[in-house]
Scaffold this active site. Structure first.
Site, PDB file in Angstrom:
ATOM      1  N   ASN A   1      -8.225   4.037   8.411  1.00 39.58           N
ATOM      2  CA  ASN A   1      -7.677   2.896   9.139  1.00 39.58           C
ATOM      3  C   ASN A   1      -7.849   2.989  10.648  1.00 39.58           C
ATOM      4  OD1 ASN A   1      -5.794   4.971   8.134  1.00 39.58           O
ATOM      5  ND2 ASN A   1      -4.364   4.061   9.580  1.00 39.58           N
TER       6      ASN A   1
ATOM      7  N   GLN B   1      -7.808  -0.096   3.350  1.00 43.59           N
ATOM      8  CA  GLN B   1      -8.651  -0.654   4.397  1.00 43.59           C
ATOM      9  C   GLN B   1     -10.015  -1.110   3.886  1.00 43.59           C
ATOM     10  OE1 GLN B   1      -8.017  -1.393   7.554  1.00 43.59           O
ATOM     11  NE2 GLN B   1      -5.959  -0.525   7.682  1.00 43.59           N
TER      12      GLN B   1
ATOM     13  N   CYS C   1       1.595   8.040  23.509  1.00 43.73           N
ATOM     14  CA  CYS C   1       2.589   7.192  24.168  1.00 43.73           C
ATOM     15  C   CYS C   1       2.873   5.934  23.369  1.00 43.73           C
ATOM     16  CB  CYS C   1       2.109   6.786  25.554  1.00 43.73           C
ATOM     17  SG  CYS C   1       1.721   8.186  26.570  1.00 43.73           S
TER      18      CYS C   1
ATOM     19  N   GLY D   1       0.816  -1.204   0.000  1.00 42.89           N
ATOM     20  CA  GLY D   1       0.000   0.000   0.000  1.00 42.89           C
ATOM     21  C   GLY D   1       0.854   1.260   0.000  1.00 42.89           C
ATOM     22  N   THR D   2       1.951   1.214   0.723  1.00 42.12           N
ATOM     23  CA  THR D   2       2.816   2.385   0.810  1.00 42.12           C
ATOM     24  C   THR D   2       3.379   2.750  -0.556  1.00 42.12           C
ATOM     25  OG1 THR D   2       3.382   1.869   3.090  1.00 42.12           O
ATOM     26  CG2 THR D   2       4.915   3.277   1.894  1.00 42.12           C
TER      27      THR D   2
ATOM     28  N   HIS E   1      -1.758  -7.693   2.569  1.00 40.76           N
ATOM     29  CA  HIS E   1      -1.843  -8.262   3.919  1.00 40.76           C
ATOM     30  C   HIS E   1      -3.006  -7.709   4.736  1.00 40.76           C
ATOM     31  CE1 HIS E   1      -0.113  -4.878   6.337  1.00 40.76           C
ATOM     32  NE2 HIS E   1       0.221  -4.500   5.132  1.00 40.76           N
TER      33      HIS E   1
END
Ligand SMILES: Cc1ncc(COP(=O)(O)O)c(C=O)c1O
Ligand SMILES: Cc1ncc(COP(=O)(O)O)c(C=O)c1O
Ligand code: FES
Ligand code: FES
Lengths: 385, 129, 385
Positions: free
Chosen positions: C146, C174, C319, C66-67, C196
């Site tokens: 996503n 997605q 975080c 996808g990237t 994936h």
């Protein structure tokens, strides 16, 4: 005998990869553990690649293959150092992944010098030195050529680049498992490799980037690969690449010994055919590479007849390429246009034996003769009918 | 996150969690990096930390650091407690992932705030970093 | 329940892939035949992807994920149409593969408008229309988000783009297997997907490029993928992606029915916790996506405690991110900073059952309470100790 095009995935490598595709995925409730297992598996593979190149682990970035590594190295350096200069030096015998990238950059305002090679396909370090300008930002010269196997004086070129404070990239896609590499000794700043060329998986490669190198990201997105190469990691393939490079590197010496013997036998046998010429350098070449030109005939038909006998090979003939251009590598070496057509590349692999070589030596003369009898170019004395 | 077993232990079963009514000193600090908050309550007797409690709004590392830090200063003199560094807390936890080192700063800073709050309430001069 | 991050490779898919990794490779003498087998296998996979999108086969290009598809679509259009204009429209809730690519292009002289979203994370087609300038060359709006699963009015946006003769790209990574897609009906010129995310392999994706689109090559090199995407084809992965998209698409209706029931149960149960809020749109969302914020607590510690119970999830907390920035998506939806911290994303998959949902509904309230008792922010009435 076309191991330079691609190699089958080695048994030991497939075995290492499978758990990351199947079992470990079968249990969704353990996914958190899998996350850690995958991370450790990637780190282990990274260490193996680093060891093979003599680099640090954090200088290795996984990519989708040799093509992406070459594109990233060249575009990444170009865009990141544009304010410093717009000139790139490469050679005329690079893989298209380098040459077409450079051509695209020319369209973006960069300037590229394509260095000539001598008749053996060797780039002269002197020529590199002479080509350097004040605005040169990158030198990209491959370690070993994919068609004629010529090994370049990379260490010397690296030294020149270093002295001039210019980044040095080398496409080592064909060299892994054949030429021992030490990126520091060889003064290499960036190095491309591709898994399926040394019995690893397809769709996975790596780029070595020396610490401190100013390079743009090429695949933008998530924070993978320490924020420099985005995209969900291809865990099974990365694991496989690590295993494959470990095995290939450990076996270089032994494998080269066997390959050199086979190559010697092959070359000697093929050169017995009249009007046959060895392309590339007699000794400064990959131990697995044979590239020979037979005058008067055309390569694609040669390949087809060889295939019929279960022998797979490659050619620089225009007829066998999508562009109908003859091999730019052989042309750069000064091989005349008509003769390029009759070139045959055989690339040996770990699985090849003396019998395989003998089978080729039996098949080729016959086939060459058949095609010569068919060709209008063949002089009378080389015809048998 | 790759947390050590010690971190996971202190995170899952935090020691000294809660607040102290009528405490002698309270310190509340926020984390500039991620915006999280830690609050430390002290009970001081004879210059020693007789009791300590914490409340934390933060990640696993922040909670584990709070737990460990309070354990480490309990029973110590104020001077000793002041000297507790975030590095010492991280070491006591068998290390923190590099990106999580700042979380242990919360504990160090909150303890300093709490001690100074105590000193202030006593009309004493506060201490500097 | 983190199926939006990655899915295990489906059994049927692994079975289709294996021959291309092992057996077919085991017999070097049949390599020529393998060449043909591989080519047919790739063509078959391409047909399956085309069928899933309602496109022609020759509009599908395989990539490394996808990237790469997002990077290619956006940079490829930008560089190829630079003479026409330098303005790009996207939204503030895109994946980083889109946002970071746009940011990089800004450094190259392009201008980017990042459209706001409403509190549900929806981009208004009206806003898209208003943002269009004379020099706009590309609109890139994702099909489904996503993090919060919001489904965008892509068809309307596509229509606006078409009327203004501007290229329209959508990141559908997605959406595959959840939202029925018809690129023609939806007026999509470019569409990214990634194997994936629908139980296919990692390291393989595709880009749909409508015929006639003016786009630069992104990975330069060999003549693969009809000369538009270089690099040795990752045959096993491509085969796997084809199989996976075929299965996922055939099962959309059935799967959504099941998922909607599970999602309803999950949302209803979780919203019983006081001070819990659903993020994203109540109905215009992926059937598998639940994103809920619990006030007063932080997401990473929530994840860790869930993990200890064998439940895997995701959060938009600062975080838990490498950048220590809270989710740009939730922030863009106007969720206040402290509250973003306490967000929890659960994404359901084909393997999840009612029991799994009930296990989550049992675990979460207890854990939220534990963390609230620990937090200095929790008002007295929400404490139990
Ligand atoms: C020298 C060289 N560079 C780059 C490549 C490209 O590698 P890949 O096809 O794995 O992307 C190849 C192989 O085709 C090669 O031989
Ligand atoms: C919406 C969206 N776009 C793009 C990507 C990138 O896909 P990949 O990681 O397979 O390259 C993802 C997944 O991480 C995603 O969810
Ligand atoms: S003669 Fe057919 S391609 Fe050259
Ligand atoms: S408290 Fe936010 S990262 Fe640790």
């Amino acid at each position: 005998m076309d191991n330079s095009a691609t190699t089958p995935v080695r048994k030991e490598v497939v075995e290492e990869m499978l758990p990351y595709m199947t079992e470990n995925f079968g249990n969704p409730s353990s996914i958190y553990e899998i996350g850690k297992i995958s991370k450790h598996a990637i780190d282990k593979a990274r260490k193996k690649v680093a060891d093979a190149l003599g680099s640090e682990e954090n200088e290795i970035y996984f990519t989708s293959g040799g093509t992406e590594s070459d594109n990233w190295a060249i575009k990444g350096i170009a865009f990141a150092n544009r304010s410093k200069g717009k000139h790139i030096i490469t050679s005329s015998i690079e893989h298209h992944a380098v040459l077409h990238t450079c051509a695209w950059l020319e369209g973006q305002g960069f300037e590229v010098t394509y260095l000539p090679v001598d008749k053996y396909g060797i780039v002269s370090p002197e020529e590199v030195k002479k080509a350097i300008r004040d605005d040169t930002i990158l030198i990209s010269i491959m370690l070993a050529n994919n068609e004629i196997g010529t090994i370049q004086p990379v260490e010397e070129i690296g030294k020149i680049a270093k002295e001039s404070r210019i980044y040095f990239h080398t496409d080592a896609v064909q060299a892994i498992g054949h030429v021992p590499i030490d990126v520091n000794k060889m003064n290499i700043d960036l190095l491309s490799l591709s898994g399926h060329k040394f019995e690893g998986p397809k769709g996975c490669g790596a780029l070595y980037i020396q610490k401190g190198t100013k390079i743009d990201t090429f695949l933008h997105g998530g924070a993978q690969e320490r924020k420099r190469r985005a995209g969900t990691e291809n865990v099974p393939a990365i694991v496989g690449l690590g295993k494959a490079i470990e095995l290939a590197t450990a076996e270089i010496e032994e494998s080269n010994k066997t390959l050199l013997e086979l190559r010697g036998r092959l070359v000697k046998g093929l050169l017995k055919i009249p009007k046959a010429h060895l392309n590339g350098h007699p000794t400064k070449r990959l131990a697995n590479n044979v590239n020979i030109t037979f005058e008067y005939i055309e390569g694609e038909s040669l390949l087809l007849l060889l295939n019929a006998k279960g022998i797979f090979a490659s050619t620089g003939s225009a007829c066998n390429s999508f562009s109908l251009e003859p091999s730019h590598v052989l042309t750069a070496c000064g091989v005349p246009h008509e003769i390029v057509h009759g070139s045959l590349r055989l690339s040996l692999g770990r699985m090849n034996s003396e019998q395989d070589v003998d089978r080729v030596l039996e098949a080729v003369p016959e086939i060459v003769q058949k095609l010569r009898n068919m060709s209008p170019l063949t002089p009378k004395e080389y015809r048998t009918s | 996150m790759d947390y050590s077993l010690k971190v996971m232990d202190h995170f899952s079963n935090p020691r000294n969690m809660g607040s102290i009514e009528n405490s002698d000193g309270v310190g509340e600090v926020g984390n500039a990096k991620c915006g999280d908050i830690m609050k430390i309550y002290l009970k001081v007797e004879n210059n020693r930390i007789a009791d300590v409690k914490f409340q934390t709004f933060g990640c696993g590392a922040a909670i584990a650091s709070s737990s460990m830090a309070t354990e480490m200063i309990k029973g110590k003199t104020l001077e000793e407690a002041w000297k507790l560094s975030n590095k010492a807390v991280a070491e006591a936890l068998d290390g923190l992932p590099p990106i999580k080192m700042h979380c242990s700063m919360l504990a160090e800073e909150a303890i300093h705030e709490a001690i100074n709050d105590y000193l202030k309430k006593r009309g004493l001069e506060t201490w500097d970093e």
